[in-house]
Design an enzyme around this catalytic site. Structure first.
Site, PDB file in Angstrom:
ATOM      1  N   ASP A  17       0.758  -0.950  -0.454  1.00 24.48           N
ATOM      2  CA  ASP A  17       0.395   0.100  -0.233  1.00 24.48           C
ATOM      3  C   ASP A  17       1.172   1.421   0.276  1.00 24.48           C
ATOM      4  OD1 ASP A  17      -2.763   0.533  -0.224  1.00 24.48           O
ATOM      5  OD2 ASP A  17      -2.879   0.645   2.151  1.00 24.48           O
ATOM      6  N   GLY A  31     -13.054   7.196   3.794  1.00 23.61           N
ATOM      7  CA  GLY A  31     -13.725   5.050   4.071  1.00 23.61           C
ATOM      8  C   GLY A  31     -13.519   5.033   5.728  1.00 23.61           C
ATOM      9  N   ASP A  89     -19.665   4.668  12.663  1.00 23.70           N
ATOM     10  CA  ASP A  89     -20.313   4.423  10.809  1.00 23.70           C
ATOM     11  C   ASP A  89     -20.948   5.948  10.686  1.00 23.70           C
ATOM     12  OD1 ASP A  89     -21.701   4.118   8.925  1.00 23.70           O
ATOM     13  OD2 ASP A  89     -22.250   2.068   9.731  1.00 23.70           O
ATOM     14  N   GLY A 147     -16.656   8.336   0.569  1.00 17.58           N
ATOM     15  CA  GLY A 147     -16.618   9.102  -0.302  1.00 17.58           C
ATOM     16  C   GLY A 147     -17.283   9.429  -1.643  1.00 17.58           C
ATOM     17  N   GLU A 148     -17.471   7.806  -1.915  1.00 14.69           N
ATOM     18  CA  GLU A 148     -18.269   7.233  -2.866  1.00 14.69           C
ATOM     19  C   GLU A 148     -20.009   7.342  -2.987  1.00 14.69           C
ATOM     20  OE1 GLU A 148     -17.641   3.319  -4.372  1.00 14.69           O
ATOM     21  OE2 GLU A 148     -15.565   3.502  -3.967  1.00 14.69           O
ATOM     22  N   ASN A 149     -20.489   7.377  -1.197  1.00 16.94           N
ATOM     23  CA  ASN A 149     -22.172   7.210  -1.159  1.00 16.94           C
ATOM     24  C   ASN A 149     -22.397   8.815  -0.232  1.00 16.94           C
ATOM     25  OD1 ASN A 149     -21.916   4.273  -2.149  1.00 16.94           O
ATOM     26  ND2 ASN A 149     -20.809   3.507   0.327  1.00 16.94           N
TER      27      ASN A 149
END
Length: 226
Positions: free
Chosen positions: A11, A72, A145, A195-197
């Site tokens: 990574d 995330g 969350d 980031g996506e949702n």
């Protein structure tokens, strides 16, 4: 599966293009030469792939300037210039940089001995505290969350609202910093779970950045591909 090749993908590999200017910490230089103390960065596979796709969407633009926000439970921002990592927010460990699900991200180093003295913590306990009990969970007091924190915010919970503002402010701080570092930005990419949702987080991060030429299309921002 003994006949299947195993491939190790590190990574940190994508961030090997960072210069000493960006990977060194402002401590005595022998800490780097003798103890390998430096910024390594993480989420490299994500930053590499997403920035590469962004450059394609830009028509394979030369001298590209892309900022990737991998948001995330663990989060980092990366400045990618000409397809190479210029700087990123995570440091020696994934604890550095942005406020995350349970990680504090960047804090005043003086906070660590202060908390150790006040709470009677040893080294392992304070690291566990900053890695597993801080960030979104610690500030909100509800959850790591973000979906649950956003819901609580809509129901009027003040700490949840503050958590969301803190998160977005810290992302925005690095966006502006990296845009300045590269002398502008061609694309800002949002990826990973948040980031996506989360259209809310993208909206809050981009609001106020009009001076950088950023205009958010509110309708497109709400589109979520299944």
């Amino acid at each position: 599966m003994p006949n299947v090749p195993n491939v190790a993908v590190f990574d940190t590999a994508f961030h090997q293009t960072m210069s000493e200017t960006h990977f060194l910490f402002p401590v005595p230089h022998e800490d780097y030469t003798e103890h390998h103390l430096r910024k390594y960065g993480f989420h490299g596979t994500s930053h590499y792939y997403v920035s590469k796709e962004a450059i394609k969407l830009l028509g394979n633009k030369k001298n590209s300037k892309v900022i990737v926000c991998h948001l995330g439970n663990g989060s980092s921002v990366c400045a990618v210039k000409d397809g190479k990592s210029l700087n990123t927010t995570m440091g020696l460990t994934p604890l550095g940089g942005l406020m995350m699900g349970t990680r504090s991200g960047d804090i005043d180093a003086g906070v660590i001995p202060y908390l150790m003295d006040r709470k009677g913590m040893d080294t392992h306990q304070i690291i566990d505290y900053l890695n597993k009990k801080s960030g979104i969970l610690g500030v909100s007091g509800i959850s790591s969350d973000l979906r649950e924190v956003i819901k609580a915010s809509k129901d009027g919970d003040i700490r949840s609202k503050i958590t969301i503002e803190m998160l977005c402010n810290r992302i925005k701080k690095y966006l502006c910093s990296y845009a300045g570092l590269m002398g502008g930005v061609d694309a800002i990419c949002f990826t990973a779970g948040i980031g996506e949702n989360s259209d809310l987080i993208r909206e809050k991060v981009c609001n106020g950045l009009e001076f950088m030429g950023i205009e958010l299309d509110a309708d497109k921002n709400k589109i979520r591909e299944k």
